[in-house]
Design a protein around this motif. Structure first.
Motif, PDB file in Angstrom:
ATOM      1  N   LEU A   1     -34.699  -2.633  37.030  1.00  0.00           N
ATOM      2  CA  LEU A   1     -35.626  -1.911  36.143  1.00  0.00           C
ATOM      3  C   LEU A   1     -36.147  -0.630  36.797  1.00  0.00           C
ATOM      4  O   LEU A   1     -36.235   0.421  36.163  1.00  0.00           O
ATOM      5  CB  LEU A   1     -36.802  -2.807  35.742  1.00  0.00           C
ATOM      6  CG  LEU A   1     -36.435  -4.063  34.926  1.00  0.00           C
ATOM      7  CD1 LEU A   1     -37.688  -4.862  34.583  1.00  0.00           C
ATOM      8  CD2 LEU A   1     -35.680  -3.690  33.650  1.00  0.00           C
TER       9      LEU A   1
ATOM     10  N   LYS B   1     -36.654 -14.025  18.876  1.00  0.00           N
ATOM     11  CA  LYS B   1     -36.824 -14.065  20.332  1.00  0.00           C
ATOM     12  C   LYS B   1     -35.544 -14.477  21.028  1.00  0.00           C
ATOM     13  O   LYS B   1     -35.038 -15.580  20.790  1.00  0.00           O
ATOM     14  CB  LYS B   1     -37.942 -15.044  20.695  1.00  0.00           C
ATOM     15  CG  LYS B   1     -39.323 -14.460  20.445  1.00  0.00           C
ATOM     16  CD  LYS B   1     -40.401 -15.413  20.917  1.00  0.00           C
ATOM     17  CE  LYS B   1     -41.776 -14.823  20.592  1.00  0.00           C
ATOM     18  NZ  LYS B   1     -42.843 -15.773  20.846  1.00  0.00           N
ATOM     19  N   GLY B   2     -35.044 -13.617  21.897  1.00  0.00           N
ATOM     20  CA  GLY B   2     -33.859 -13.967  22.664  1.00  0.00           C
ATOM     21  C   GLY B   2     -33.089 -12.720  23.045  1.00  0.00           C
ATOM     22  O   GLY B   2     -33.313 -11.641  22.504  1.00  0.00           O
ATOM     23  N   ILE B   3     -32.196 -12.891  24.007  1.00  0.00           N
ATOM     24  CA  ILE B   3     -31.348 -11.779  24.452  1.00  0.00           C
ATOM     25  C   ILE B   3     -29.904 -12.139  24.115  1.00  0.00           C
ATOM     26  O   ILE B   3     -29.408 -13.188  24.532  1.00  0.00           O
ATOM     27  CB  ILE B   3     -31.489 -11.536  25.964  1.00  0.00           C
ATOM     28  CG1 ILE B   3     -32.947 -11.193  26.313  1.00  0.00           C
ATOM     29  CG2 ILE B   3     -30.554 -10.404  26.411  1.00  0.00           C
ATOM     30  CD1 ILE B   3     -33.198 -10.980  27.798  1.00  0.00           C
TER      31      ILE B   3
ATOM     32  N   ARG C   1     -26.006 -11.865  24.575  1.00  0.00           N
ATOM     33  CA  ARG C   1     -25.137 -11.568  25.727  1.00  0.00           C
ATOM     34  C   ARG C   1     -23.698 -11.525  25.229  1.00  0.00           C
ATOM     35  O   ARG C   1     -23.368 -12.112  24.189  1.00  0.00           O
ATOM     36  CB  ARG C   1     -25.277 -12.674  26.786  1.00  0.00           C
ATOM     37  CG  ARG C   1     -26.696 -12.889  27.293  1.00  0.00           C
ATOM     38  CD  ARG C   1     -27.108 -11.820  28.285  1.00  0.00           C
ATOM     39  NE  ARG C   1     -28.419 -12.085  28.873  1.00  0.00           N
ATOM     40  CZ  ARG C   1     -28.980 -11.297  29.779  1.00  0.00           C
ATOM     41  NH1 ARG C   1     -28.366 -10.200  30.194  1.00  0.00           N
ATOM     42  NH2 ARG C   1     -30.165 -11.585  30.273  1.00  0.00           N
TER      43      ARG C   1
ATOM     44  N   TYR D   1     -21.421 -14.023  22.756  1.00  0.00           N
ATOM     45  CA  TYR D   1     -22.185 -14.848  21.815  1.00  0.00           C
ATOM     46  C   TYR D   1     -21.669 -14.572  20.396  1.00  0.00           C
ATOM     47  O   TYR D   1     -21.390 -13.428  20.043  1.00  0.00           O
ATOM     48  CB  TYR D   1     -23.681 -14.524  21.868  1.00  0.00           C
ATOM     49  CG  TYR D   1     -24.423 -15.020  23.094  1.00  0.00           C
ATOM     50  CD1 TYR D   1     -23.773 -15.648  24.149  1.00  0.00           C
ATOM     51  CD2 TYR D   1     -25.804 -14.846  23.190  1.00  0.00           C
ATOM     52  CE1 TYR D   1     -24.480 -16.085  25.260  1.00  0.00           C
ATOM     53  CE2 TYR D   1     -26.516 -15.277  24.306  1.00  0.00           C
ATOM     54  CZ  TYR D   1     -25.852 -15.893  25.338  1.00  0.00           C
ATOM     55  OH  TYR D   1     -26.556 -16.321  26.433  1.00  0.00           O
TER      56      TYR D   1
ATOM     57  N   TYR E   1     -31.658  -6.705  27.652  1.00  0.00           N
ATOM     58  CA  TYR E   1     -32.977  -6.122  27.502  1.00  0.00           C
ATOM     59  C   TYR E   1     -32.815  -4.630  27.766  1.00  0.00           C
ATOM     60  O   TYR E   1     -32.118  -4.239  28.708  1.00  0.00           O
ATOM     61  CB  TYR E   1     -33.922  -6.757  28.525  1.00  0.00           C
ATOM     62  CG  TYR E   1     -35.228  -6.034  28.683  1.00  0.00           C
ATOM     63  CD1 TYR E   1     -36.200  -6.094  27.687  1.00  0.00           C
ATOM     64  CD2 TYR E   1     -35.500  -5.282  29.824  1.00  0.00           C
ATOM     65  CE1 TYR E   1     -37.405  -5.428  27.826  1.00  0.00           C
ATOM     66  CE2 TYR E   1     -36.708  -4.613  29.976  1.00  0.00           C
ATOM     67  CZ  TYR E   1     -37.654  -4.689  28.972  1.00  0.00           C
ATOM     68  OH  TYR E   1     -38.840  -4.025  29.114  1.00  0.00           O
TER      69      TYR E   1
ATOM     70  N   ARG F   1     -27.268 -20.130  22.761  1.00  0.00           N
ATOM     71  CA  ARG F   1     -27.360 -21.522  23.227  1.00  0.00           C
ATOM     72  C   ARG F   1     -27.533 -22.496  22.054  1.00  0.00           C
ATOM     73  O   ARG F   1     -28.409 -23.349  22.055  1.00  0.00           O
ATOM     74  CB  ARG F   1     -28.508 -21.656  24.235  1.00  0.00           C
ATOM     75  CG  ARG F   1     -28.273 -20.864  25.519  1.00  0.00           C
ATOM     76  CD  ARG F   1     -29.390 -20.992  26.523  1.00  0.00           C
ATOM     77  NE  ARG F   1     -30.571 -20.235  26.187  1.00  0.00           N
ATOM     78  CZ  ARG F   1     -30.744 -18.934  26.443  1.00  0.00           C
ATOM     79  NH1 ARG F   1     -29.778 -18.246  27.055  1.00  0.00           N
ATOM     80  NH2 ARG F   1     -31.852 -18.326  26.103  1.00  0.00           N
TER      81      ARG F   1
ATOM     82  N   LYS G   1     -28.631 -22.001  19.074  1.00  0.00           N
ATOM     83  CA  LYS G   1     -29.653 -21.680  18.069  1.00  0.00           C
ATOM     84  C   LYS G   1     -29.380 -20.314  17.447  1.00  0.00           C
ATOM     85  O   LYS G   1     -28.895 -19.408  18.118  1.00  0.00           O
ATOM     86  CB  LYS G   1     -31.039 -21.661  18.729  1.00  0.00           C
ATOM     87  CG  LYS G   1     -31.633 -23.045  18.919  1.00  0.00           C
ATOM     88  CD  LYS G   1     -33.000 -22.982  19.595  1.00  0.00           C
ATOM     89  CE  LYS G   1     -32.897 -23.381  21.060  1.00  0.00           C
ATOM     90  NZ  LYS G   1     -34.092 -23.195  21.852  1.00  0.00           N
TER      91      LYS G   1
END
Lengths: 129, 364
Positions: B33, B292-294, B296, B299, B316, B345, B347
Motif C-alpha cells: 500500500l 462485501k468481499g474481494i 480474485r 472466481y 482491493y 468461497r 457465496k
C-alpha cells in the motif's frame, strides 16, 4: 517480533487469550507480518460452532487470501465487527484491537495442544513451519 | 529459479522475495500500500530486469513485424515506441509487447518474462522467408522502471539529456545516466508518468543506487511486484495470463485500438476481422464489488444462477479504496450498470459493472 508470554499459540499462527471459559482469538504478529497489508477480513458469525483446526475466518492481504483456523473448539460468542471497516487494525495491533473472535470453549483440553510463547517464537524464527 | 543482477540489492533494501514466472523478485519492500501510494503521488523504482528483449534487424524487419503483431508498425517513426498484441492465426494472444523503432531495419521488442522462450520460438518460426536477423538480448539487458509524477525530476538530476522533452511513448537510444550508457523510454506499466531504463546487467546496481540517492529526498521508494500489479490493475492495463491469453483475443480484451485490420495480412487478422464484424461473444468488463468481499482471479461470475464468466484480476484498489475487478464475461453483461454476482468461497457477493480504466492520472 512480539509474542506476549501470557498468550498461547497455534502452529497455524493464531493466538489465544484465555478468559475463564472463553478464548479470545486473533492472528500473531508473525502472521500479520507475513501477510502484509491486510485489506479484508471475513469475520465468523456469532452462534456458529467451530472445530479445532477448521477454518473459521478469512484474512485477505493485497495479494493473498489466507484461512484462519480455530485453535480451540466451541461456539463463536463475539466477533470484532470493527475489522469490517478497519482491517488494517490487525497489522497495527494484532494482540489488542486486532482480535478477531471470542470462542466459548467446549473442550479446555484443546489448550494443552497449543504452544507457549518461547516455543512459538522458535517456530516463527524457523520460517513458520 | 533465476535471479536478476539486483537480487542482493533487493535483500539489502528489505525486499520480500517471491517466485514469479521462474524469477526470484521482491513482491514488496516496506509494504504494497505504501509503495503503491508513493508511485501515485511521488515515485517508485522497480527492477524489471526479468522482462525479455529481442532485437529484429534486416531489410525485412518491418514486413516481418507487420506479419507477427496486430498494430500497424509502419506508423512508427525512428525513436518511437508502440504497444501491440501479438496473435496466433486463431486470434488468441501469444503475448503483448512494446516495439522500439531504431530505424527502418532495426527494431527492439520488449516481451513478458514468463513468455520469453515461447515468444522467441514463435518469432523464429514466423521469420521463415523474411530477410531478418533475430537476437534474444534478454540475458544481456537489465531494466529499471522509474514511475510516478516526480520521475522526470529525479532522473533529470543524473543526466544532461533534456528528459523533459521526451514525449510519452518515445525513447532516446543513448543516454549517459549517472555515468552509465543507457536507453531510456517514456513508458511504463503503472498508469503514471515515468521512464523505463535499459542498461547492461553490470551497470544496473550502480544505476539503482544513483537513482535511489537522487530520489530519496523527494520521497522515492523501491517498489515491488505487488504494487506493480495493483497499479497496472487500477489503470486497467492487461496482464498476460489474466486479461490476455492464448484463449483471449485482443478484441475481447478491449484492445481494438492496438489492432489494425486494414494494414494488410497478419497473424490472426481473419478471425479478428470476423470478431469485429459479427460482434464479440465475450468481453473484459470492469466491476466494483457492491457486496462485501474481494474478487480474485478465477472466481466465477454468476447471473441469475448461471455462470456468465470468470474473474481475470481482482484486488482491493488502494487509490480508490474500493474492491474492484476485471472479468471475462458474455458480452451482453459487460455494459456499465450491469449487476451480477461473484462467487467467493461458495457465496454469491454482488458486483456492478463500471467504466474502465478505474484510474486515470490527471492531465491525461
Amino acid at each position: 517480533m512480539n509474542f506476549p508470554k501470557e498468550l498461547k499459540y497455534a502452529r497455524s499462527h493464531e493466538w489465544v487469550r484465555v478468559e475463564g471459559s472463553r478464548a479470545v482469538v486473533g492472528i500473531t504478529d508473525y502472521a500479520q507480518h507475513q501477510l502484509g497489508d491486510i485489506v479484508f477480513i471475513e469475520v465468523p458469525t456469532v452462534g456458529n460452532k467451530v472445530e479445532v483446526g477448521k477454518n473459521f475466518s478469512v484474512v485477505e492481504s493485497v495479494k493473498a487470501v489466507s484461512d484462519i483456523y480455530a485453535p480451540v473448539a466451541g461456539v463463536i460468542v463475539e466477533v470484532n465487527e470493527k475489522l469490517g471497516d478497519a482491517p488494517e487494525t490487525v497489522n497495527q495491533d494484532p494482540y489488542g484491537e486486532g482480535w478477531i473472535a471470542v470462542i466459548e470453549m467446549s473442550d479446555r483440553a484443546n489448550l494443552d495442544d497449543l504452544l507457549g510463547s518461547d516455543e512459538y517464537a522458535d517456530l516463527a524464527a524457523k520460517g513458520g513451519h | 529459479m533465476r535471479q536478476t543482477p539486483l537480487y542482493e540489492t533487493h535483500l539489502k533494501y528489505g525486499g520480500k522475495i517471491v517466485e514469479f514466472g521462474g524469477w526470484l523478485l521482491p513482491v514488496q519492500y516496506s509494504g504494497i500500500l505504501e509503495e503503491h501510494k508513493a508511485v501515485r503521488e511521488k515515485a517508485g523504482l522497480f527492477d524489471v530486469s526479468h522482462m525479455g528483449e529481442v532485437a529484429v534487424k534486416g531489410p525485412d524487419a518491418l514486413a516481418f513485424l507487420q506479419k507477427v503483431v496486430t498494430n500497424d508498425v509502419s506508423r512508427l517513426a525512428d525513436t518511437q515506441v508502440q504497444y501491440t498484441p501479438m496473435c496466433y492465426p486463431d486470434g488468441g494472444t501469444v503475448d503483448d509487447l512494446l516495439i522500439y523503432r531504431y530505424g527502418q531495419e532495426h527494431f527492439f521488442l520488449v516481451i513478458n518474462a514468463a513468455n520469453i522462450e515461447k515468444d522467441w520460438n514463435w518469432l523464429v518460426e514466423n521469420s521463415d522467408g523474411f530477410n531478418v536477423e533475430l537476437r534474444n538480448l534478454s540475458a544481456e539487458t537489465a531494466e529499471l522502471a522509474l514511475q510516478g509524477p516526480l520521475a522526470e525530476r529525479i532522473l533529470s538530476q543524473l543526466t544532461d539529456v533534456p528528459l523533459a522533452k521526451l514525449k510519452y511513448y518515445w525513447f532516446i537510444p543513448e543516454v549517459m545516466l549517472a555515468g552509465k550508457k543507457t536507453m531510456i523510454s517514456r513508458t511504463g506499466y503503472t498508469g503514471e508518468d515515468g521512464f523505463e531504463i535499459y542498461c547492461l546487467p553490470g551497470d544496473v546496481n550502480e544505476l539503482w543506487e544513483a537513482i535511489m540517492e537522487a530520489g530519496r529526498p523527494l520521497g522515492l521508494m523501491p517498489a515491488g511486484l505487488g504494487c506493480r500489479d495493483t497499479l497496472r490493475f487500477e489503470a486497467c492495463l492487461p496482464l498476460y495470463g489474466h486479461e490476455l491469453s492464448q484463449d483471449i483475443s485482443p478484441l475481447e480484451a478491449g484492445l481494438l485500438r492496438f489492432v489494425n485490420l486494414e494494414k494488410g495480412p497478419f497473424n490472426g487478422r481473419e478471425i479478428l476481422a470476423q470478431q469485429k464484424a459479427n460482434g464479440l461473444k465475450r468481453k473484459i468488463a470492469g466491476f466494483v464489488m457492491t457486496g462485501k468481499g474481494i474478487a480474485r482471479a478465477e472466481y466465477p461470475v454468476i447471473f441469475e444462477g448461471r455462470r456468465i464468466g470468470t474473474v481475470t484480476s481482482g484486488s482491493y484498489s488502494p487509490t480508490l479504496n474500493k474492491n474492484l475487478g476485471l472479468a471475462l464475461v458474455e458480452a451482453e453483461y459487460a455494459a456499465a450498470g450491469q449487476q451480477f454476482d461473484i462467487e467467493i468461497r461458495g457465496k454469491l457477493v454482488a458486483a456492478e459493472v463500471i467504466a474502465k480504466p478505474f484510474y486515470k492520472r490527471e492531465g491525461k
